[in-house]
Structures are given as C-alpha cells and as structure tokens.
Scaffold this motif. Sequence first.
Motif, PDB file in Angstrom:
ATOM      1  N   LYS A 160      -2.855 -13.838  44.032  1.00 18.91           N
ATOM      2  CA  LYS A 160      -2.286 -14.597  45.140  1.00 18.91           C
ATOM      3  C   LYS A 160      -3.189 -15.805  45.372  1.00 18.91           C
ATOM      4  O   LYS A 160      -4.413 -15.680  45.360  1.00 18.91           O
ATOM      5  N   GLY A 161      -2.577 -16.976  45.553  1.00 21.03           N
ATOM      6  CA  GLY A 161      -3.421 -18.126  45.812  1.00 21.03           C
ATOM      7  C   GLY A 161      -2.815 -19.438  45.400  1.00 21.03           C
ATOM      8  O   GLY A 161      -1.605 -19.537  45.141  1.00 21.03           O
ATOM      9  N   ASP A 186      -5.373 -15.523  51.966  1.00 19.60           N
ATOM     10  CA  ASP A 186      -4.773 -16.679  51.289  1.00 19.60           C
ATOM     11  C   ASP A 186      -4.938 -16.568  49.774  1.00 19.60           C
ATOM     12  O   ASP A 186      -4.106 -17.061  49.012  1.00 19.60           O
ATOM     13  N   VAL A 187      -6.043 -15.931  49.365  1.00 17.96           N
ATOM     14  CA  VAL A 187      -6.377 -15.849  47.941  1.00 17.96           C
ATOM     15  C   VAL A 187      -6.778 -14.423  47.589  1.00 17.96           C
ATOM     16  O   VAL A 187      -7.523 -13.783  48.328  1.00 17.96           O
ATOM     17  N   VAL A 188      -6.274 -13.934  46.463  1.00 13.07           N
ATOM     18  CA  VAL A 188      -6.678 -12.634  45.922  1.00 13.07           C
ATOM     19  C   VAL A 188      -6.909 -12.818  44.432  1.00 13.07           C
ATOM     20  O   VAL A 188      -5.980 -13.157  43.692  1.00 13.07           O
ATOM     21  N   ILE A 189      -8.146 -12.614  43.975  1.00 14.59           N
ATOM     22  CA  ILE A 189      -8.475 -12.826  42.573  1.00 14.59           C
ATOM     23  C   ILE A 189      -9.295 -11.665  42.020  1.00 14.59           C
ATOM     24  O   ILE A 189      -9.966 -10.941  42.751  1.00 14.59           O
ATOM     25  N   ARG A 190      -9.207 -11.529  40.709  1.00 10.69           N
ATOM     26  CA  ARG A 190     -10.114 -10.666  39.957  1.00 10.69           C
ATOM     27  C   ARG A 190     -11.064 -11.599  39.239  1.00 10.69           C
ATOM     28  O   ARG A 190     -10.638 -12.541  38.557  1.00 10.69           O
ATOM     29  N   ALA A 191     -12.375 -11.374  39.411  1.00  8.50           N
ATOM     30  CA  ALA A 191     -13.323 -12.358  38.896  1.00  8.50           C
ATOM     31  C   ALA A 191     -14.689 -11.757  38.643  1.00  8.50           C
ATOM     32  O   ALA A 191     -15.024 -10.685  39.153  1.00  8.50           O
ATOM     33  N   LYS A 192     -15.477 -12.489  37.851  1.00  6.60           N
ATOM     34  CA  LYS A 192     -16.894 -12.226  37.685  1.00  6.60           C
ATOM     35  C   LYS A 192     -17.670 -13.341  38.363  1.00  6.60           C
ATOM     36  O   LYS A 192     -17.204 -14.483  38.436  1.00  6.60           O
ATOM     37  N   LYS A 213     -20.312  -7.417  36.267  1.00  3.89           N
ATOM     38  CA  LYS A 213     -19.384  -6.674  37.128  1.00  3.89           C
ATOM     39  C   LYS A 213     -18.181  -7.538  37.488  1.00  3.89           C
ATOM     40  O   LYS A 213     -18.319  -8.727  37.770  1.00  3.89           O
ATOM     41  N   GLU A 214     -17.010  -6.915  37.458  1.00  7.25           N
ATOM     42  CA  GLU A 214     -15.796  -7.587  37.889  1.00  7.25           C
ATOM     43  C   GLU A 214     -15.453  -7.133  39.306  1.00  7.25           C
ATOM     44  O   GLU A 214     -15.629  -5.965  39.656  1.00  7.25           O
ATOM     45  N   TYR A 215     -14.980  -8.059  40.103  1.00 11.46           N
ATOM     46  CA  TYR A 215     -14.625  -7.781  41.489  1.00 11.46           C
ATOM     47  C   TYR A 215     -13.172  -8.150  41.772  1.00 11.46           C
ATOM     48  O   TYR A 215     -12.633  -9.089  41.173  1.00 11.46           O
ATOM     49  N   LEU A 216     -12.577  -7.417  42.705  1.00 13.48           N
ATOM     50  CA  LEU A 216     -11.370  -7.901  43.356  1.00 13.48           C
ATOM     51  C   LEU A 216     -11.852  -8.539  44.647  1.00 13.48           C
ATOM     52  O   LEU A 216     -12.532  -7.900  45.451  1.00 13.48           O
ATOM     53  N   ILE A 217     -11.497  -9.803  44.847  1.00 15.96           N
ATOM     54  CA  ILE A 217     -11.986 -10.557  45.996  1.00 15.96           C
ATOM     55  C   ILE A 217     -10.801 -11.131  46.760  1.00 15.96           C
ATOM     56  O   ILE A 217      -9.960 -11.822  46.195  1.00 15.96           O
ATOM     57  N   THR A 218     -10.729 -10.830  48.060  1.00 16.86           N
ATOM     58  CA  THR A 218      -9.736 -11.449  48.928  1.00 16.86           C
ATOM     59  C   THR A 218     -10.459 -12.389  49.880  1.00 16.86           C
ATOM     60  O   THR A 218     -11.599 -12.143  50.252  1.00 16.86           O
TER      61      THR A 218
END
Length: 220
Positions: free
Chosen positions: A80-81, A42-48, A108-113
């Motif tokens: 996405k979200g 449902d959600v895909v983000i790049r985040a710290k 660190k930056e992550y791609l999180i789904t």
Amino acid sequence: MTWMNNSCLVTLAVLLLWRVEEIAEACSCSPAHPQQAVCNSDVVIRAKLVGRQEVDAGNDIYGNTIKRIKYDVKQIKMFKGPSHDIDAVYTAPSSSLCGVSMDTTGKKEYLITGKLETDGTMHVTLCDFIDQWDAMTATQKKNLIQRYESSCDCKITHCTSIPCVLSSPTECLWTDWVIEKTVKGEQAKHYACIKRNDDSCAWYRGSTPPRKEFLDIEDP
C-alpha cells in the motif's frame, strides 16, 4: 533541623517534577491489530534497512533543531502506498519520542507501516505496526493481499478488560490481551475482521476466501 526538612521537601518536589515531565514525554499509544494498522496507514512495505544516520528536520517553535533518524531502505514489495518506491524511512531519535529502532545490517526483512508526509517521505513511530517478516504468520502475509484492505470498513475494538461491549454490528472484538495477555495472540496472528453480505463484520480465520455460507449469515 527545620532547614534540613525544608531542603528535603524541595529536593523531593524537584524529583517529582522531573518524574512527571518524564512521564509526560514518554511515548504512549494504543496497540493496533495488524489489519487495523494496515487500514490506518498510508504506506505498507516489506523492506530491508541498509543504513542509518541522524539528520536535521527543521526547527521547532522555539528555534531548536529537530533531529530525526533516517533509515536507508531497500524496498522488496509495496502492499500500500504511493506510485514511487520508498528509499528511506524517518523516525524520532529516541523511544521516549516514539522513535523506532531497527536492524540496519540488511539481514532482516521487516513489514513496516507508516504515514506519508506531504513531501513524499515515509515516517514511522512505535505506534505503527512493524514486525520482522520471518516472525509473521503465513495467514498474516496472505491477509496483507487478500483480506485486510478489503474490509477496512470494519472496526476492530480492542478489549482490555472484561466485560467488553460492541456498539455496532460492523465491529469485531479483539480479545487477545484479556485472554492471552499479549497483543500478538491468536486473533492478531490468524484472524481478519471481514465484512459479510449483510454489511455486518465477523472474525474469519484462514487465508483462503471465506465460503458463501460464512458471508451469507442467512444460510445454514
């Protein structure tokens, strides 16, 4: 002697029961190709992640308090979200319950789904695709925008042992595990399963738009 044997048998039975319970409680899920993970999320983000705390999340059917780990999020980009920014991500408190452990120093930056709950909060598990941004390939980063979501009608079939069989022309066979013994192989890093002009699907390598002769399989 008979009493000791019976006692040993009882102890062994208890230990086996504990082991069965541990296995039953362990997190288990099939790995997903990054494209499949993006399409299913449902959600895909790049985040710290800049904070972590354990919070109560209601009660189970027995009245016991459900615990969750809340990660405070600094969102960098949403692929996405929902219309609102994600400021927190929730997960189970242990890996045996599919909980995810991530660095919270903000370095660190992550791609999180993950999944979006009805209350608008984002929840993640070990079954979701989560990777450090710097560890992802340039192709994967491009495909987040150009390839993955546009071909969600395609199905990626995970091949775990030979022989592997496709049941539909809309499937792509994911063979990283049988060839490289890893789910982070060449197909995961550099390929997207895209739809062709005849509605069949095929692996495409690269982040640039495919040529017409690739899309139209009737062309030489």
